[in-house]
Scaffold this motif. Structure first.
Motif, PDB file in Angstrom:
ATOM      1  N   VAL A 150       1.071   6.228  -1.065  1.00 47.14           N
ATOM      2  CA  VAL A 150       0.642   4.868  -1.375  1.00 47.14           C
ATOM      3  C   VAL A 150       0.597   3.997  -0.119  1.00 47.14           C
ATOM      4  O   VAL A 150      -0.159   3.024  -0.049  1.00 47.14           O
ATOM      5  CB  VAL A 150       1.574   4.241  -2.448  1.00 47.14           C
ATOM      6  CG1 VAL A 150       2.965   3.979  -1.875  1.00 47.14           C
ATOM      7  CG2 VAL A 150       0.978   2.961  -3.014  1.00 47.14           C
TER       8      VAL A 150
ATOM      9  N   ASP B 183      -0.592   4.967   2.775  1.00 39.87           N
ATOM     10  CA  ASP B 183      -1.928   5.176   3.332  1.00 39.87           C
ATOM     11  C   ASP B 183      -2.986   4.493   2.477  1.00 39.87           C
ATOM     12  O   ASP B 183      -3.952   3.930   2.991  1.00 39.87           O
ATOM     13  CB  ASP B 183      -2.240   6.676   3.430  1.00 39.87           C
ATOM     14  CG  ASP B 183      -1.522   7.342   4.590  1.00 39.87           C
ATOM     15  OD1 ASP B 183      -1.235   6.645   5.582  1.00 39.87           O
ATOM     16  OD2 ASP B 183      -1.238   8.540   4.498  1.00 39.87           O
ATOM     17  N   ASP B 184      -2.800   4.559   1.175  1.00 40.11           N
ATOM     18  CA  ASP B 184      -3.812   4.032   0.267  1.00 40.11           C
ATOM     19  C   ASP B 184      -3.830   2.509   0.228  1.00 40.11           C
ATOM     20  O   ASP B 184      -4.897   1.890   0.209  1.00 40.11           O
ATOM     21  CB  ASP B 184      -3.574   4.561  -1.153  1.00 40.11           C
ATOM     22  CG  ASP B 184      -3.696   6.070  -1.235  1.00 40.11           C
ATOM     23  OD1 ASP B 184      -4.343   6.659  -0.352  1.00 40.11           O
ATOM     24  OD2 ASP B 184      -3.133   6.662  -2.174  1.00 40.11           O
ATOM     25  N   ARG B 185      -2.637   1.887   0.229  1.00 39.62           N
ATOM     26  CA  ARG B 185      -2.554   0.447  -0.013  1.00 39.62           C
ATOM     27  C   ARG B 185      -1.882  -0.337   1.103  1.00 39.62           C
ATOM     28  O   ARG B 185      -1.833  -1.558   1.041  1.00 39.62           O
ATOM     29  CB  ARG B 185      -1.813   0.199  -1.336  1.00 39.62           C
ATOM     30  CG  ARG B 185      -2.454   0.865  -2.547  1.00 39.62           C
ATOM     31  CD  ARG B 185      -1.584   0.781  -3.782  1.00 39.62           C
ATOM     32  NE  ARG B 185      -1.323  -0.582  -4.169  1.00 39.62           N
ATOM     33  CZ  ARG B 185      -0.468  -0.939  -5.139  1.00 39.62           C
ATOM     34  NH1 ARG B 185       0.189  -0.005  -5.793  1.00 39.62           N
ATOM     35  NH2 ARG B 185      -0.280  -2.204  -5.438  1.00 39.62           N
ATOM     36  N   GLY B 186      -1.353   0.340   2.109  1.00 38.06           N
ATOM     37  CA  GLY B 186      -0.626  -0.358   3.156  1.00 38.06           C
ATOM     38  C   GLY B 186       0.763  -0.734   2.693  1.00 38.06           C
ATOM     39  O   GLY B 186       1.126  -0.585   1.518  1.00 38.06           O
TER      40      GLY B 186
ATOM     41  N   GLY C 226       0.917  -3.471  -0.170  1.00 40.33           N
ATOM     42  CA  GLY C 226       0.544  -2.947  -1.478  1.00 40.33           C
ATOM     43  C   GLY C 226       1.572  -1.986  -2.038  1.00 40.33           C
ATOM     44  O   GLY C 226       1.861  -1.992  -3.234  1.00 40.33           O
ATOM     45  N   ALA C 227       2.138  -1.151  -1.149  1.00 38.30           N
ATOM     46  CA  ALA C 227       3.155  -0.199  -1.598  1.00 38.30           C
ATOM     47  C   ALA C 227       4.397  -0.920  -2.102  1.00 38.30           C
ATOM     48  O   ALA C 227       4.962  -0.573  -3.148  1.00 38.30           O
ATOM     49  CB  ALA C 227       3.522   0.746  -0.454  1.00 38.30           C
TER      50      ALA C 227
ATOM     51  N   GLY D 116       3.929  -2.470  -5.469  1.00 36.71           N
ATOM     52  CA  GLY D 116       4.120  -1.510  -6.549  1.00 36.71           C
ATOM     53  C   GLY D 116       5.584  -1.346  -6.914  1.00 36.71           C
ATOM     54  O   GLY D 116       5.936  -1.279  -8.094  1.00 36.71           O
TER      55      GLY D 116
ATOM     56  N   ARG E 172      -0.242  -3.457  11.305  1.00 38.35           N
ATOM     57  CA  ARG E 172       0.516  -2.340  10.773  1.00 38.35           C
ATOM     58  C   ARG E 172       1.449  -1.754  11.811  1.00 38.35           C
ATOM     59  O   ARG E 172       1.154  -1.736  13.010  1.00 38.35           O
ATOM     60  CB  ARG E 172      -0.420  -1.258  10.238  1.00 38.35           C
ATOM     61  CG  ARG E 172      -1.266  -1.730   9.061  1.00 38.35           C
ATOM     62  CD  ARG E 172      -1.801  -0.587   8.262  1.00 38.35           C
ATOM     63  NE  ARG E 172      -0.734   0.178   7.625  1.00 38.35           N
ATOM     64  CZ  ARG E 172      -0.987   1.123   6.706  1.00 38.35           C
ATOM     65  NH1 ARG E 172      -2.223   1.390   6.346  1.00 38.35           N
ATOM     66  NH2 ARG E 172       0.017   1.788   6.159  1.00 38.35           N
TER      67      ARG E 172
ATOM     68  N   TYR F  82       9.789   1.217   3.377  1.00 45.29           N
ATOM     69  CA  TYR F  82       9.536   1.508   1.958  1.00 45.29           C
ATOM     70  C   TYR F  82      10.773   2.144   1.317  1.00 45.29           C
ATOM     71  O   TYR F  82      11.192   1.764   0.218  1.00 45.29           O
ATOM     72  CB  TYR F  82       8.331   2.434   1.843  1.00 45.29           C
ATOM     73  CG  TYR F  82       7.942   2.795   0.423  1.00 45.29           C
ATOM     74  CD1 TYR F  82       7.029   2.027  -0.288  1.00 45.29           C
ATOM     75  CD2 TYR F  82       8.468   3.927  -0.196  1.00 45.29           C
ATOM     76  CE1 TYR F  82       6.657   2.361  -1.587  1.00 45.29           C
ATOM     77  CE2 TYR F  82       8.106   4.275  -1.487  1.00 45.29           C
ATOM     78  CZ  TYR F  82       7.203   3.488  -2.177  1.00 45.29           C
ATOM     79  OH  TYR F  82       6.855   3.829  -3.462  1.00 45.29           O
TER      80      TYR F  82
END
Length: 208
Positions: free
Chosen positions: A84, A86-89, A92-93, A96, A114, A124
């Motif tokens: 996630v 990679d997908d959302r930064g 975004g992660a 979630g 980033r 995370y």
């Protein structure tokens, strides 16, 4: 030199703990599910001629077990380097995590550039483990998470309004958080007086 030696030893310890966690997750979860799938497929193969209805039921059980194994494998993979990110930064992660937290969570992220993937994965992990502790141990009614990048460092703070008295020696996962943070030459500060609130501050070099 003493601090460097300690942090490198902590990094090796954290790596060993992580390998044991992955091995345990694969052995106790995914491997057992796949063994069950194999057993069920064998039973279905034997039943297909004698009792087609029973064979169909067994195949349904095998499919369920395979789906559970896939779910557990995805959980292990996310624990290594969450896709996630990679997908959302990072923002975004973390959104979630905050959205799925059982305790109402307010999230503020101010990271315009980033950081290195390993640093984002550590941040995370810190937030995920901290929120798990809040849900399991704190008795809190809310938790605030703030993440920002400042002077080449990623700053993460998690604060809840629970009963406090968090202790790293009680096996609540705090030692694991500290070891992972220090493995990246970061710092972790925990403040948790009896009666609360509990606040964790983490600083990580952003890397490149």
């Amino acid at each position: 030199m003493a601090e460097l030696t300690a942090t490198r030893a902590a990094a090796l310890d954290a790596h060993a703990v992580e390998l044991r966690r992955i091995e345990r997750s694969l052995h106790d979860g995914t491997q057992n599910r796949l063994v069950a799938v194999n057993v069920l497929l064998g039973a279905a193969r034997r039943a297909v001629r004698r009792n087609p209805d029973r064979a169909d039921e067994i195949l349904g059980q095998a499919q369920d077990a395979a789906e559970q194994a896939l779910g557990e494998l995805r959980t292990v993979v996310r624990g290594i380097l969450p896709p996630v990110l990679d997908d959302r930064g990072l923002a975004g992660a973390l959104a979630g995590l905050a959205g799925s937290c059982a305790v109402p969570c307010r999230l503020e992220v101010d990271v315009a550039v980033r950081c290195a993937a390993s640093v984002e994965a550590t941040a995370y992990f810190v937030v995920a483990e901290a929120l798990t502790n809040v849900v399991r141990h704190s008795g809190a009614s809310r938790v605030d998470v703030a993440v920002r990048r400042e002077h080449g460092r990623l700053l993460v703070s998690i604060e809840d309004d629970g009963h406090g008295d968090a202790d790293e020696t009680r096996g609540s996962g705090l030692t694991g958080i500290r070891r992972r943070v220090e493995a990246y030459d970061g710092r972790m500060t925990l403040t948790s007086p009896p009666g609360g609130p509990t606040r964790m501050d983490v600083e990580l070099p952003c890397g490149s």
